[in-house]
Design an enzyme around this catalytic site. Structure first.
Site, mmCIF file in Angstrom:
data_model
loop_
_atom_site.group_PDB
_atom_site.id
_atom_site.type_symbol
_atom_site.label_atom_id
_atom_site.label_comp_id
_atom_site.label_asym_id
_atom_site.label_seq_id
_atom_site.Cartn_x
_atom_site.Cartn_y
_atom_site.Cartn_z
ATOM 1 N N LYS A 52 7.047 -8.169 2.810
ATOM 2 C CA LYS A 52 7.956 -7.095 2.392
ATOM 3 C C LYS A 52 7.530 -5.589 2.877
ATOM 4 C CE LYS A 52 8.227 -9.561 -2.050
ATOM 5 N NZ LYS A 52 7.929 -9.710 -3.501
ATOM 6 N N GLN A 96 3.557 -8.012 -7.429
ATOM 7 C CA GLN A 96 3.720 -9.393 -6.860
ATOM 8 C C GLN A 96 3.246 -10.499 -8.108
ATOM 9 O OE1 GLN A 96 5.243 -9.972 -3.860
ATOM 10 N NE2 GLN A 96 4.875 -12.236 -4.687
ATOM 11 N N ASP A 119 12.691 -4.653 -8.590
ATOM 12 C CA ASP A 119 12.705 -6.190 -8.763
ATOM 13 C C ASP A 119 13.563 -6.208 -9.881
ATOM 14 O OD1 ASP A 119 11.197 -7.226 -6.695
ATOM 15 O OD2 ASP A 119 9.343 -7.395 -7.827
#
Ligand code: NAD
Length: 294
Positions: A52, A96, A119
């Site tokens: 990412k 994460q 997200d």
């Protein structure tokens, strides 16, 4: 059979984002900024965050990775997230997953400001998504929808069968595709681990989206001819012929199913790259929103 090339589609999205960012910099604005919070030593999580961060760098998004030990107390992690939220030069914060068992992921994710939740996992953004309001939506479902759009695969009136009801993939993609909006309006069936006779549903799908996390769950007998198949699953399968000693395969038995399909995503190179592209796209959306406010 047409291969849905997520890698090429993601590259073209990333090129557009790069141009957008370059034009913003040329007009004297700051670059977009993303912070990735990584807890513990899970090698897969490290690899995801590395990928990412690299993709962000390639399009011109300033990126920081904050790595904390797995023993970090929940309260301290919440404080870290809140501190990043206060930084005006940071437009997106991701944490994460999975987190260590001692930490409740909901408490951490909901510490992220909804406007910086790239997200799309906060309660606020999930609620907006459910109500069909504009919001930052989770990257994998967005990536699936963008891939369908890119290949001009109609969803209106189609029967979409989603296998898997996770909060990050199955449930939001089912919601998005069932809404009354452009590139949606499908009739959606959401299957899960308690579904009786899964094959009965998968065989009636015009578009089959599989996010069950079960290697080769879907075989040829589960799919009717002409189906569009989107395989979200990723599994490392040992393979001594590969330099790394393994290869990636999906939830769908590609060799068996592909010849039957009208379209199918490969694994790797299908949904995975689209997920990263949508994370970058959400970050740039959040950045542009922030510039308008300042
Ligand atoms: P998850 O484990 O959170 O959810 C799996 C879902 O599948 C559950 O809702 C469960 O009810 C359902 N399920 C499990 N077994 C089933 C069965 N036999 N029949 C029907 N339903 C069943 O998984 P997730 O986070 O949604 O991820 C799914 C897969 O997708 C995993 O392999 C994951 O690694 C992969 N993934 C890939 C990407 C990407 O970018 N390519 C992103 C997220 C997840």
């Amino acid at each position: 059979m047409i291969l849905l090339d997520g890698k090429a589609t993601a590259l073209s999205i990333q090129n557009d984002l790069r141009l957008k960012i370059a034009s913003s910099l040329a007009n004297g604005f700051r670059p977009p900024g993303l912070v990735a919070v990584l807890v513990g030593e899970d090698p897969a999580s490290h690899a995801y965050v590395r990928n990412k961060a690299l993709a962000c760098k390639n399009v011109g998004i300033y990126t920081e990775v904050q790595h904390e030990p797995g023993s970090i107390p929940e309260g301290q992690l919440i404080e870290i997230v809140q501190q990043h939220c206060e930084r005006p030069e940071i437009d997106g914060i991701i944490v994460q997953l999975p987190l260590p068992k001692s930490i409740d992921p909901d408490n951490i994710l909901n510490a992220i400001l909804p406007t910086k939740d790239v997200d799309g996992f906060t309660v606020t953004n999930s609620g907006k998504l459910m109500l069909g309001m504009p919001t930052l939506a989770p990257a994998t479902p967005l990536g699936i929808v963008r891939l369908l759009q890119h290949y001009q695969i109609a969803t209106d009136g189609k029967h979409v069968v989603v296998v898997g009801r996770s909060r990050t993939v199955g449930t939001p993609v089912a919601l998005i595709l069932s809404q009354n909006s452009l590139y949606a309006n499908a009739t959606v069936t959401l299957c899960h681990s308690h579904t009786v006779d899964l094959r009965h549903y998968t065989q009636s799908a015009d578009i089959l989206i599989v996010a069950a996390g079960k290697h080769h769950l879907i075989a040829a007998a589960d799919v009717k001819a002409g189906t569009v198949v989107i395989d979200v699953g990723i599994h490392a399968v040992s393979d001594s012929s590969k330099k790394m000693g393994f290869r990636y395969e999906g939830d769908v038995n590609f060799a068996e199913v592909a010849p039957l399909c009208s379209h199918i995503t490969p694994v790797p190179g299908g949904v995975g790259p689209m997920t990263i592209a949508m994370l970058l796209s959400n970050t740039v959306d959040s950045y542009q929103h922030s510039l308008k406010q300042s």
